[in-house]
Motif scaffolding. Structure first.
Motif, PDB file in Angstrom:
ATOM      1  N   ARG A  51      44.827  28.210   0.928  1.00  0.00           N
ATOM      2  CA  ARG A  51      43.631  28.994   0.637  1.00  0.00           C
ATOM      3  C   ARG A  51      42.420  28.375   1.343  1.00  0.00           C
ATOM      4  O   ARG A  51      41.630  29.077   1.984  1.00  0.00           O
ATOM      5  N   LEU A  62      42.708  28.996   5.131  1.00  0.00           N
ATOM      6  CA  LEU A  62      42.412  30.388   5.472  1.00  0.00           C
ATOM      7  C   LEU A  62      40.915  30.673   5.408  1.00  0.00           C
ATOM      8  O   LEU A  62      40.384  31.412   6.243  1.00  0.00           O
ATOM      9  N   LYS A  63      40.231  30.075   4.462  1.00  0.00           N
ATOM     10  CA  LYS A  63      38.775  30.242   4.382  1.00  0.00           C
ATOM     11  C   LYS A  63      38.083  29.605   5.560  1.00  0.00           C
ATOM     12  O   LYS A  63      37.075  30.123   6.048  1.00  0.00           O
ATOM     13  N   GLU A  64      38.611  28.484   6.032  1.00  0.00           N
ATOM     14  CA  GLU A  64      38.032  27.804   7.210  1.00  0.00           C
ATOM     15  C   GLU A  64      38.255  28.623   8.473  1.00  0.00           C
ATOM     16  O   GLU A  64      37.391  28.709   9.340  1.00  0.00           O
ATOM     17  N   ILE A  65      39.422  29.237   8.572  1.00  0.00           N
ATOM     18  CA  ILE A  65      39.760  30.028   9.764  1.00  0.00           C
ATOM     19  C   ILE A  65      38.972  31.335   9.774  1.00  0.00           C
ATOM     20  O   ILE A  65      38.467  31.746  10.813  1.00  0.00           O
ATOM     21  N   ASP A  66      38.877  31.980   8.651  1.00  0.00           N
ATOM     22  CA  ASP A  66      38.229  33.289   8.557  1.00  0.00           C
ATOM     23  C   ASP A  66      37.237  33.284   7.394  1.00  0.00           C
ATOM     24  O   ASP A  66      37.552  33.751   6.306  1.00  0.00           O
ATOM     25  N   PRO A  67      36.026  32.759   7.650  1.00  0.00           N
ATOM     26  CA  PRO A  67      35.048  32.638   6.550  1.00  0.00           C
ATOM     27  C   PRO A  67      34.600  33.957   6.071  1.00  0.00           C
ATOM     28  O   PRO A  67      34.341  34.825   5.773  1.00  0.00           O
TER      29      PRO A  67
END
Length: 109
Positions: A101, A104-109
């Motif tokens: 999680r 994924l937040k780092e990749i697609d903020p």
């Protein structure tokens, strides 16, 4: 901690695909006879009886004789060693999902 003998017995019993299919049919009904389990299974009645014997010894099913028939029903508490074993490792998966999680937040903020 988890009793190794119980989890080993349950896993070995359910490892056989035919036996697992028999257990699923038993679990999917309130009560089912050997004759009903044999019908449409492509397996002989003797083989079904042997699989049921293994399931019974593992504590996954119980039988109820009635006249010439024997009826089987699932014993959900027989799956407790498996559920306990999986629960023991759930912390591992929770941590992995939390890391995913965050990634994924780092990749697609």
């Amino acid at each position: 901690m988890i009793e190794a003998a119980n989890i080993t017995t349950v896993l070995r019993t359910l490892a056989d695909p035919t036996r697992r299919a028999v257990f699923e049919r038993v679990a999917g009904s309130d009560e089912i006879s050997v004759v009903e389990l044999t019908r449409g299974s492509g397996v002989t009645q003797g083989a079904i009886s042997q699989h049921l014997k293994s399931l019974k010894q593992a504590g996954l099913v119980v039988e109820r004789p009635e006249g010439r028939n024997v009826y089987y029903r699932a014993r959900p508490e027989g799956l407790e060693p498996l559920a306990d074993w999986m629960d023991h490792y759930s912390a591992f998966w929770r941590d992995r999902f939390a890391n995913l999680r965050t990634l994924l937040k780092e990749i697609d903020p």
